[in-house]
Scaffold this motif. Structure first.
Motif, PDB file in Angstrom:
ATOM      1  N   PRO A 146      -7.674  -0.211   5.179  1.00 47.61           N
ATOM      2  CA  PRO A 146      -8.555   0.771   5.842  1.00 47.61           C
ATOM      3  C   PRO A 146      -7.904   1.396   7.068  1.00 47.61           C
ATOM      4  O   PRO A 146      -7.288   0.710   7.886  1.00 47.61           O
ATOM      5  CB  PRO A 146      -9.792  -0.061   6.222  1.00 47.61           C
ATOM      6  N   HIS A 147      -8.042   2.707   7.168  1.00 52.74           N
ATOM      7  CA  HIS A 147      -7.525   3.417   8.352  1.00 52.74           C
ATOM      8  C   HIS A 147      -8.245   2.963   9.614  1.00 52.74           C
ATOM      9  O   HIS A 147      -7.727   3.131  10.713  1.00 52.74           O
ATOM     10  CB  HIS A 147      -7.690   4.930   8.167  1.00 52.74           C
ATOM     11  N   ALA A 148      -9.443   2.370   9.439  1.00 53.20           N
ATOM     12  CA  ALA A 148     -10.228   1.924  10.600  1.00 53.20           C
ATOM     13  C   ALA A 148      -9.489   0.889  11.427  1.00 53.20           C
ATOM     14  O   ALA A 148      -9.802   0.694  12.608  1.00 53.20           O
ATOM     15  CB  ALA A 148     -11.568   1.364  10.135  1.00 53.20           C
ATOM     16  N   LEU A 149      -8.483   0.214  10.832  1.00 54.58           N
ATOM     17  CA  LEU A 149      -7.715  -0.761  11.616  1.00 54.58           C
ATOM     18  C   LEU A 149      -7.013  -0.086  12.790  1.00 54.58           C
ATOM     19  O   LEU A 149      -6.714  -0.735  13.791  1.00 54.58           O
ATOM     20  CB  LEU A 149      -6.682  -1.460  10.724  1.00 54.58           C
ATOM     21  N   GLY A 150      -6.752   1.197  12.667  1.00 57.41           N
ATOM     22  CA  GLY A 150      -6.092   1.932  13.752  1.00 57.41           C
ATOM     23  C   GLY A 150      -6.951   2.057  14.990  1.00 57.41           C
ATOM     24  O   GLY A 150      -6.459   2.457  16.050  1.00 57.41           O
ATOM     25  N   ALA A 151      -8.248   1.723  14.870  1.00 53.63           N
ATOM     26  CA  ALA A 151      -9.146   1.805  16.031  1.00 53.63           C
ATOM     27  C   ALA A 151      -9.139   0.518  16.850  1.00 53.63           C
ATOM     28  O   ALA A 151      -9.736   0.472  17.921  1.00 53.63           O
ATOM     29  CB  ALA A 151     -10.570   2.104  15.559  1.00 53.63           C
TER      30      ALA A 151
END
Length: 1018
Positions: free
Chosen positions: A560-565
């Motif tokens: 998930p790209h959300a890990l970048g947050a």
């Protein structure tokens, strides 16, 4: 006639007495003025917080100091003898004029916030008997001049910032009884002159950095009752004369570097001991048995030493014992009955702290532990060789707050009686051989802060009752044999802030979306299980996460790209799974990241460059053959481009030939008219998906993916084959009108297109695995949830803030725009009969869209010659939002939608639902706002909007509070215009859009004088 001689003598004596008293009065008045002047100066150095009442308000020039708060004078009222300002919360420094209070006998300034250094003039107070300046912020050194206070008997300066050496001049205070300099920064050795203070009964020099040997001379202080030298750097052995100070009732030498044997007869030579604290040293030998003969002793602490041998007999002689701590030594009691000595402590009815952990004790925990004192708060027994079961009687220790039995060889099951310890804060049973299921009764322990059951043989499901731990900070169930899925209840614990460890079990199923609720947790370790499906995007909501370990599972799909947050992430290990797709480029922006392990997956594409990916020693990518670095990828792309070009040319030729042949065949056929049923009509509108595809996408319609329920079905979150997140609405065909609802929604969304309307991706009309009819609608997934979630505070921005004024205004305009489109601009007029915050959803960019995830129904007139498709339930709407005319039997209309929108608008800006408990009898949300409109609208604003009034900005420009207030008034005006009781009196949705846009334009109108200076606000 003359007076007798004796009468004349009486008159003479009376005259002398009157004259003497007058002289005394004359002499006393200036002295009191001196004291008053000194106190006024003292007050001038003090500052008080404006919010607090001033305790020195009585210190008035017009009153005598003897009438001032905290001041006491002598019997003649001519001199100040006591100044007691303890606990007044005073700030400031101590005035040097304090030294002019020459008759002062007691100076108590403890528990304040005095700063600076002690004035040397304190040495002028030679009559002083009590000096207590403890628990302040005094700096500097202890003044030798204090030794001039020859009558001093109490000197208390603990808990300050006093540094330097103890002045030898303190030995001059021969009347001193209490010397307390603890919790400062004193260093050096104890001056031998202290031994001159023969009257000393209390000496506390603890929590400093004093060092060297403990002076033997101190043994001369035969009146000493309390000696506290804890937390210093004293070394060597304890001078033997110390053990002969028979008057001692409290002896504390803890946390030093002392060694040697404790005399076996210490209980004989110190017969008055109530407290004995020698912990955190290097004492050897055995526990002195004579201590167990002191029937009045209350505290025995010898933990963290090198003591050996057994626990001596006599524990049953200590009825007043409150603390017994011999943990972390080398004490041995062997055999099956090695712990029977614990039964002797049942006579200690005041015992509140028992620690025998970290020793070599063997045996079974006796059932008699349940008879320990009902005051027992902490029980440490971990780190021994204890075996057998945990006795059920332990549930009788009603006051227990901490139970640690970790790192033993305890077997059997966890007794359900532990659930009776309702005050328990910490439960530690890790590192044993405990088996069976975790009893659900543990869920009764609602005050738990820490649970550690790791390293056992526990099996079965994780009890959903763990969701009761609303104060829990850490949970460790790792290294067991637990199975089943992760209950979402344990993920709805926002207090969890230390760690969640479920690794090395047999857990299955998907990771619930609720993982995103753990926004304070630092470590999540789910490794070495059988968890499957995709890693939910909600993991990006765990903003405090520093360590995420999910290795050795069956996770699939994309990272998930959300890990970048996760800006604070230090360790990321999702190795040995079935993840595919590229590595998210955002990972390179995580500056705190120190380790990334993505090995043994099915990842492909380019490896990002920059950030941690510039240091490949900290990145593990092995076992991903389709990954490539930039140069290798370019070569591969060149070769792939040539292959693709050749394929395109070949396919184009084949298609051209096929098209020609098909055209010829088509011309030879006649046209066929196809009659479609309602169901086939729906099937033509979208590329329909199969039941099996939706079953896989939603994890077999797993309850953990359920995101909503409505009258006609349920809504699940899922992922289609291409990884797109979707919301799947499954209709309940047992409900009357479900087919009509299905056709109505399909027809409505087929005929309308708007950016603020939920997009219908596809639909499914099929049979399920039980050969029963199956209907479903597949919508785009809205990642920021419903407007209701934001209004109620369930959702907030990453900075912890809710929706500000601009956010709410934009949402209101978005919703009004789609209503205007449905009512006035679409080819087919549509009436939405259940407009409310739960049916308004927000996407990634906080754009509002109107949808139907349960209760919203659409009324569509497909053409003038066709009957309307509607659900009878849709006419009812939702309580609080239903326009009054619907209750009188009127049909749904566009003005009814406007009413529901108006109520929603008022709720958006007040934060109160129309069904709020405060709205009783004739009072409603509309009337409540109406009463405050327009002069007092601030009284009905959502509290979340109030703090923003002084900081709201747009395009680097602060929006003036006055402009915001005008905006609030105007918005409430629109809301009230929408909610008129008469349908004819309401404005229409087109007017609503125009008014709200105009309100926003006025709010954002440039205000040069309010321009922010960017250099001041980086």
């Amino acid at each position: 006639m003359g007076f007798p001689s004796h009468t004349m003598l009486q008159f003479a004596l009376l005259a002398v007495l009157i004259t003497s008293k007058s002289l005394l009065l004359a002499a006393g008045s200036p002295a009191l003025s001196t004291d008053k002047e000194a106190l006024i100066s003292f007050r001038s150095h003090i500052s008080m917080e404006p919010s607090k009442s001033n305790p020195l308000s009585t210190w008035s020039q017009t009153l005598s100091p003897c009438n001032w708060t905290g001041v006491r004078c002598n019997k003649l009222g001519k001199r100040v003898v006591e100044l007691d300002l303890a606990g007044f919360g005073l700030k400031g420094s101590i005035s040097p004029l304090i030294g002019n209070l020459s008759f002062l006998r007691s100076l108590k300034l403890e528990n304040n916030q005095f700063m600076g250094t002690l004035p040397d003039q304190l040495g002028n107070l030679f009559r002083l008997r009590v000096l207590n300046i403890s628990f302040n912020k005094i700096e500097g050194v202890i003044l030798p001049s204090i030794s001039r206070c020859v009558e001093l008997n109490i000197l208390d300066m603990k808990q300050n910032e006093i540094s330097g050496r103890i002045p030898k001049e303190l030995g001059n205070l021969t009347n001193l009884q209490v010397l307390n300099l603890g919790q400062n920064h004193l260093s050096g050795e104890i001056p031998s002159s202290i031994a001159n203070i023969s009257s000393l009964t209390v000496l506390n020099l603890g929590t400093n950095t004093l060092g060297g040997m403990i002076p033997c001379d101190m043994a001369r202080l035969q009146n000493m009752k309390r000696l506290d030298l804890t937390i210093n750097n004293f070394t060597g052995t304890v001078p033997s004369p110390i053990y002969n100070m028979s008057s001692l009732s409290y002896l504390a030498l803890a946390s030093n570097d002392l060694w040697g044997r404790i005399p076996s007869n210490v209980g004989v030579t110190l017969p008055n001991l109530l407290g004995f604290n020698f912990c955190f040293n290097k004492f050897t030998g055995t526990i002195p048995g004579s201590l167990h003969n002191l029937t009045n002793i209350q505290m025995i602490r010898m933990a963290h030493n090198l003591l050996h041998g057994t626990v001596p007999p006599g524990l049953d002689n200590l009825p007043e014992l409150q603390m017994y701590n011999v943990g972390f030594n080398k004490i041995v009691n062997s055999g099956e009955n090695g712990l029977d000595f614990l039964s002797l402590l049942t006579n200690s009815t005041h015992l509140n702290f028992l620690a025998i952990d970290g020793n070599l004790l063997e045996g079974v925990i006796p059932d008699s532990v349940g008879n320990f004192s009902k005051a027992l708060v902490k029980l440490y027994m971990g780190g021994n060789r204890i075996h057998g079961r945990i006795p059920a009687s332990i549930g009788r220790l009603s006051s227990l707050a901490l139970l640690n039995l970790s790192d033993n060889s305890i077997s059997g099951e966890i007794p359900k009686e532990i659930g009776q310890l309702e005050g328990l804060l910490m439960l530690g049973l890790a590192g044993n051989n405990i088996s069976g299921k975790i009893p659900t009764s543990i869920g009764n322990l609602k005050n738990l802060l820490e649970v550690d059951l790791s390293g056992n043989e526990l099996e079965g499901n994780i009890p959903s009752s763990f969701g009761n731990f609303k104060k829990l900070l850490s949970l460790d169930l790792s290294s067991n044999k637990l199975n089943g899925s992760i209950p979402k209840e344990i993920l709805n614990l926002p207090s969890l802030s230390t760690h969640l460890k479920l690794s090395k079990n047999f857990l299955t199923g998907p990771l619930p979306q609720e993982i995103g609720s753990l926004d304070s947790v630092v470590t999540i370790d789910l490794s070495d299980n059988h968890l499957s499906e995709t890693i939910p995007d909600s993991i990006g909501n765990c903003k405090s996460l520093e360590e995420l370990v999910m290795a050795k599972n069956l996770f699939s799909g994309r990272i998930p790209h959300a890990l970048g947050a996760l800006k604070g992430l230090v360790t990321l290990d999702i190795s040995s799974n079935k993840l595919s797709g590229p590595i998210p480029g955002d990972l390179k922006n995580l500056q705190a990241l120190q380790l990334v392990n993505l090995s043994f997956n099915n990842l492909e594409g380019e490896v990002p460059t920059g950030g941690i990916f510039n240091n490949m020693s900290r990145v593990h990518l092995e076992g991903n053959p389709k990954l490539c670095f930039t140069s290798a990828c370019e070569k591969s792309r060149d070769h792939l481009s040539r292959v693709i070009l050749l394929c395109i040319i070949t396919i184009s030729l084949i298609l051209a030939i096929c098209f020609t042949i098909s055209l010829l065949l088509y011309l030879r056929k006649s046209k066929v008219q196809i009659t479609a049923t309602s169901e086939s009509f729906v099937r033509r509108q979208h590329q329909m998906v199969s039941y099996d595809e939706l079953r896989v996408a939603t994890g077999n319609f797993n309850k953990e993916n359920l995101i909503g329920n409505g009258s006609f079905g349920s809504v699940y979150k899922g992922y289609l084959r291409d990884g797109i997140p979707v919301a799947v609405k499954v209709l309940n065909l047992c409900t009357t009108g479900s087919w009509k609802s299905f056709l109505a929604e399909c027809a409505a969304l087929r005929n309308v297109r708007h950016r603020n309307l939920i997009k219908l991706i596809t639909s499914c009309s099929s049979v399920d695995n039980k050969n029963k009819d199956f209907l479903a609608l597949v919508y785009e997934f809205m990642s920021n949830g419903s407007l209701e979630d934001w209004i109620t505070g369930k959702r907030r921005h990453a900075n912890g803030h809710g929706l500000n004024l601009l956010d709410r205004l934009n949402v209101a305009i978005d919703v009004a725009s789609v209503l205007n489109y449905l009512h006035h601009e679409s080819e087919t007029q549509v009436v939405h009969c259940d407009m409310k915050p739960s049916n308004i959803l927000l996407d990634d960019e906080m754009i509002a869209k109107v949808g139907d995830f349960g209760l919203a129904k659409l009324l569509i007139n497909i053409s003038t010659n066709q009957a309307s498709l509607s659900s009878t339930h849709a006419l009812k709407g939702s309580i609080g939002y239903i326009p009054p005319e619907y209750g009188l039997g009127e049909q749904p209309s566009v003005v009814g939608d406007v009413y529901s929108y108006g109520i929603t608008l008022l709720e958006l800006f007040t934060g109160k639902r129309p069904t709020h408990e405060s709205f009783t009898r004739d009072l409603s949300l509309k009337k409540w706002v109406q009463m405050a409109f327009p002069d007092n609208v601030e009284q009905v604003l959502d509290p979340d909007l109030v703090p923003d009034k002084d900081s709201l900005c747009h395009d680097d420009q602060i929006i003036a509070p006055e402009a915001q207030l005008d905006c609030f008034i105007a918005v409430f005006g629109v809301g009230l215009s929408c909610t008129m009781d008469s349908p004819n009196g309401r404005i229409n949705s087109r007017e609503v859009v125009c008014k709200l846009k105009s309100i926003r334009d006025n709010l954002l109108k440039p205000q040069p004088e309010k321009k922010m200076e960017m250099e001041k606000y980086p």
